[in-house]
Write an enzyme that holds these catalytic residues in place. Sequence first.
Site, PDB file in Angstrom:
ATOM      1  N   SER A 146       0.815  -1.210   0.000  1.00 42.77           N
ATOM      2  CA  SER A 146       0.000   0.000   0.000  1.00 42.77           C
ATOM      3  C   SER A 146       0.846   1.257   0.000  1.00 42.77           C
ATOM      4  CB  SER A 146      -0.981  -0.017   1.168  1.00 42.77           C
ATOM      5  OG  SER A 146      -0.410  -0.624   2.288  1.00 42.77           O
ATOM      6  N   CYS A 147       2.155   1.101   0.138  1.00 48.38           N
ATOM      7  CA  CYS A 147       3.057   2.245  -0.020  1.00 48.38           C
ATOM      8  C   CYS A 147       3.000   2.741  -1.463  1.00 48.38           C
ATOM      9  CB  CYS A 147       4.498   1.837   0.242  1.00 48.38           C
ATOM     10  SG  CYS A 147       4.882   1.528   1.957  1.00 48.38           S
TER      11      CYS A 147
END
Lengths: 206, 160
Positions: free
Chosen positions: B26-27
């Site tokens: 999700s970075c």
Amino acid sequence: MPFRELNSVQLDTLKEVSNIGMGHAATALSQMIGQRVNLTVPNVTITEISQVPEHLGGAEKMMVGITLQILGDARGSIMLLFPEESAHRLLCSLLGQQEKGLVMTEVSVSALKEVGNILASAYLSALGNLLNKTLIPSVPLLAYDMAGAVVDHALIDLSQSGDFAMMIETDFGGEPDQDLAIKGHFFLLPDPVTLNIFFSDVGGAV
Amino acid sequence: MSTRVTIAQVRIDQSPAVLKAYGLGSCVAVALYDPEARIGGLGHLLLPNRPKKNALGSESKYVDAGILEIVDQLVQAGANQDRLIAKVAGGANMFETSYQTLIKSIGARNARSARATLASLGIPILGEEIGGNRGRTVEFDLATGNMMVYCARDDDQVSI
């Protein structure tokens, strides 16, 4: 309480609490797969968030990650990680003969999540009894991908309160001399506020 | 020569260096590039927005603050802010979508924050590879401004 300020007595407390919890979890796993499960004494590491994927053997290593949130009187999350070969062996013991490599079907995803659920529930109920708190695991979520990608959402929660993560890591495996051992990492990622609850209740208080 | 950009880090360099970010879930990875000066930067960013007050720890873990930091460093190194272009990858939702409320879909918020921050700086996004539910590794080539995005799970790669 910032993780960096923990003293050695408190770190030992966390280790011992985790040891008891993991003992219960390993018994549960061993009953489920019908094999002996050995575990190592938990290791408590305080590390920079950016270094967490390195502790797992590199950001690009393929892993199956199962995560659950801790609900009830304390907050945090639990992350179970199986290297893909171990996840495959685990599925072989649970479901009988499998395809050659790890293939994620509805059945295998569900079986692995159930393993996560059983381990986390056994761990949390042991921990809860010790602390006299109610700790409930959420529904398990699963991802099969690169280690870095699997753990980063657990790190996101932690990073809101600083640049350090505390990992309580326990490795477990089958018979030590077998090539076919199932290895996994179990991480407890308490949120920093929750740590105070641990210490006030188990006597490792400052 | 390739340099690794770990979680919550931003780095700048010049041609012919390659900047890499491994295992983005999700970075988001935000790459900025000045094609004339051939210098660029890459950030491996974790959280969408820097809180207005009581921000804890490093600036470079926030998407908005991290982008500003890369721009600052690039301008100091001789880039022209008006020439900068951007490429964005990552922002996935690794754990299946049916429980989105539990994990608040942080990946989508990261991607949204990257777009908004870049728009407010007037930096055009020339390539995007975001969303979905798969992990990515990116390599940003400062000789060409190309970003290669690799997905381990389905052996896929694209150039943006």
